[in-house]
Design an enzyme around this catalytic site. Sequence first.
Site, mmCIF file in Angstrom:
data_model
loop_
_atom_site.group_PDB
_atom_site.id
_atom_site.type_symbol
_atom_site.label_atom_id
_atom_site.label_comp_id
_atom_site.label_asym_id
_atom_site.label_seq_id
_atom_site.Cartn_x
_atom_site.Cartn_y
_atom_site.Cartn_z
ATOM 1 N N SER A 1 -4.405 42.120 -7.805
ATOM 2 C CA SER A 1 -4.169 40.803 -8.389
ATOM 3 C C SER A 1 -5.401 39.932 -8.164
ATOM 4 C CB SER A 1 -2.944 40.157 -7.743
ATOM 5 O OG SER A 1 -2.785 38.834 -8.205
ATOM 6 N N ASP B 1 5.248 36.553 2.195
ATOM 7 C CA ASP B 1 4.363 35.737 1.336
ATOM 8 C C ASP B 1 3.248 36.560 0.701
ATOM 9 O OD1 ASP B 1 5.763 33.380 2.317
ATOM 10 O OD2 ASP B 1 4.565 33.590 4.136
ATOM 11 N N GLY C 1 3.269 38.015 -2.222
ATOM 12 C CA GLY C 1 3.207 37.873 -3.675
ATOM 13 C C GLY C 1 4.143 38.820 -4.398
ATOM 14 N N LYS C 2 5.286 39.121 -3.781
ATOM 15 C CA LYS C 2 6.214 40.104 -4.343
ATOM 16 C C LYS C 2 6.779 39.666 -5.688
ATOM 17 C CE LYS C 2 8.429 39.907 -0.429
ATOM 18 N NZ LYS C 2 7.373 39.326 0.429
ATOM 19 N N ALA D 1 13.218 32.485 2.028
ATOM 20 C CA ALA D 1 11.942 32.937 1.461
ATOM 21 C C ALA D 1 11.978 32.771 -0.051
ATOM 22 C CB ALA D 1 11.695 34.405 1.818
ATOM 23 N N GLY D 2 10.870 32.336 -0.622
ATOM 24 C CA GLY D 2 10.812 32.154 -2.061
ATOM 25 C C GLY D 2 9.767 33.042 -2.699
ATOM 26 N N HIS D 3 10.117 33.630 -3.829
ATOM 27 C CA HIS D 3 9.164 34.426 -4.591
ATOM 28 C C HIS D 3 8.644 33.572 -5.740
ATOM 29 C CE1 HIS D 3 11.034 38.492 -3.132
ATOM 30 N NE2 HIS D 3 10.499 37.758 -2.172
ATOM 31 N N GLY E 1 7.264 24.626 2.259
ATOM 32 C CA GLY E 1 6.026 23.849 2.188
ATOM 33 C C GLY E 1 5.196 23.923 3.454
ATOM 34 N N ALA F 1 6.563 28.614 -0.198
ATOM 35 C CA ALA F 1 7.128 28.294 -1.508
ATOM 36 C C ALA F 1 8.414 27.486 -1.383
ATOM 37 C CB ALA F 1 7.404 29.589 -2.282
ATOM 38 N N SER G 1 -6.917 38.826 -4.109
ATOM 39 C CA SER G 1 -8.297 39.271 -3.893
ATOM 40 C C SER G 1 -9.290 38.170 -4.225
ATOM 41 C CB SER G 1 -8.583 40.502 -4.770
ATOM 42 O OG SER G 1 -7.600 41.485 -4.577
ATOM 43 N N ASP G 2 -8.949 37.355 -5.238
ATOM 44 C CA ASP G 2 -9.854 36.306 -5.701
ATOM 45 C C ASP G 2 -10.086 35.211 -4.657
ATOM 46 O OD1 ASP G 2 -6.979 36.039 -6.554
ATOM 47 O OD2 ASP G 2 -7.605 33.961 -6.856
ATOM 48 N N GLN H 1 10.736 38.747 2.410
ATOM 49 C CA GLN H 1 9.917 38.674 3.631
ATOM 50 C C GLN H 1 8.936 39.856 3.681
ATOM 51 O OE1 GLN H 1 13.569 38.385 4.624
ATOM 52 N NE2 GLN H 1 13.547 36.185 4.535
#
Length: 424
Positions: free
Chosen positions: A412, A16, A18-19, A42-44, A303, A300, A333-334, A225
Amino acid sequence: MITGKVDVLLGLQWGDEGKGKVVDVLTPQYDVVARFQGGPNAGHTLEFEGQKYVLRSIPSGIFQGGKINVIGNGVVLAPDLFMQEAMDLEKSGHDLRKRLFISRKAHLIMPTHRVLDAAQEAAKGKSKVGTTGKGIGPTYTDKVSRMGLRVGDIEGNFMEKYLLHKARHEKALNAMGYTDYDISEVEKTWMQGVEYMRQFQFIDSEHLINDLLRQGKTVLCEGAQGTMLDVDFGSYPFVTSSNTICAGACSGLGIGPNRVGEVYGIMKAYCTRVGAGPFPTELFDETGNRMRQIGHEYGAVTGRERRCGWIDLVALRYAIMVNGVTQLIMMKSDVLDDFDTIKACVAYEINGKRTHNFPFSIEQDIKPVYETLPGWHTDMTKMTDESQFPKAFADYIAFLEQQLETPIKIVSIGPDRAQTIIRK
């Protein structure tokens, strides 16, 4: 003579990271994007032009016109979920048939694999691993037991092989006393997925990738992953069933290790984990809840709530080492924009002794040793250049680079493709 190199992009934490977004940002530099392991557990997630997409098996380079996208032999593929994912992309105007190639050697996740997944997890009682129930583990088990069903089998006497494997699975389920299930509807959709897959080009990924390298083409290998879920080097047994590290790109696509160029390691500015398993820097307080809410930390695909904590530099150093990471990419980072202080785990204390090495097991009682840094209290989501970074955030980056002995090249500052700053 093979002239090209493959660059590898993978997660350094528990997934998770952020790939998907990063692959989408990097793909303009590459001719080919290839997935080398993992499955639809796994979802991107990618966001751009006001749209949000979740890719589970299809490489994230599919949104860049003209790129070749490869699902490698190390991937396990569910035909019904693949069909759903591909059709959703086609509805949004992305033509896949000319650009997506599937390895014949990729293994198929059968409906009975999902039942086996549920049965095996139920049998573990309190020792549950926390799988997504997508049948990933049982499919990889069949693979290493030399009893798997592969994409290439679709081209032959498929039904004969399918029924043979199904009967074997049902026998195992009966032996476990797990008989209260019905796959009839799922099986219909699954078979439709198999027929749908016939529209795509099945290839021997090892030949295709190496031929493209001979032509001087550039290849980006996309992992699923994260390193800490690697079956050999992760927090075993709370891991996935494949090799998520850089070496997995070689075995999952059929390329030699001397062909690997840059290794991009992706991390969050903090840390998350989904499912069961130890997590030394996990926060159970309001700070952890704030991270989850601000960062929208929910799976993603599933849930599920992600567990949140401060960045773990002990685990990251280890991940950088076993992957041979050459460049770091820091995501989200935000999310930390409004925190008064930021903490980073620089060592573990185990039985009163301090260590900087990642141990054999993190199930034991580990006390994280933190360094505290000032927060930056600045909204960075609109920034376009690193010169705009507040000093406290620039200092945080410098601190991480010094601790990890690896440069952070991309930062990012939001979910959109445009909210990405490449550092000089």
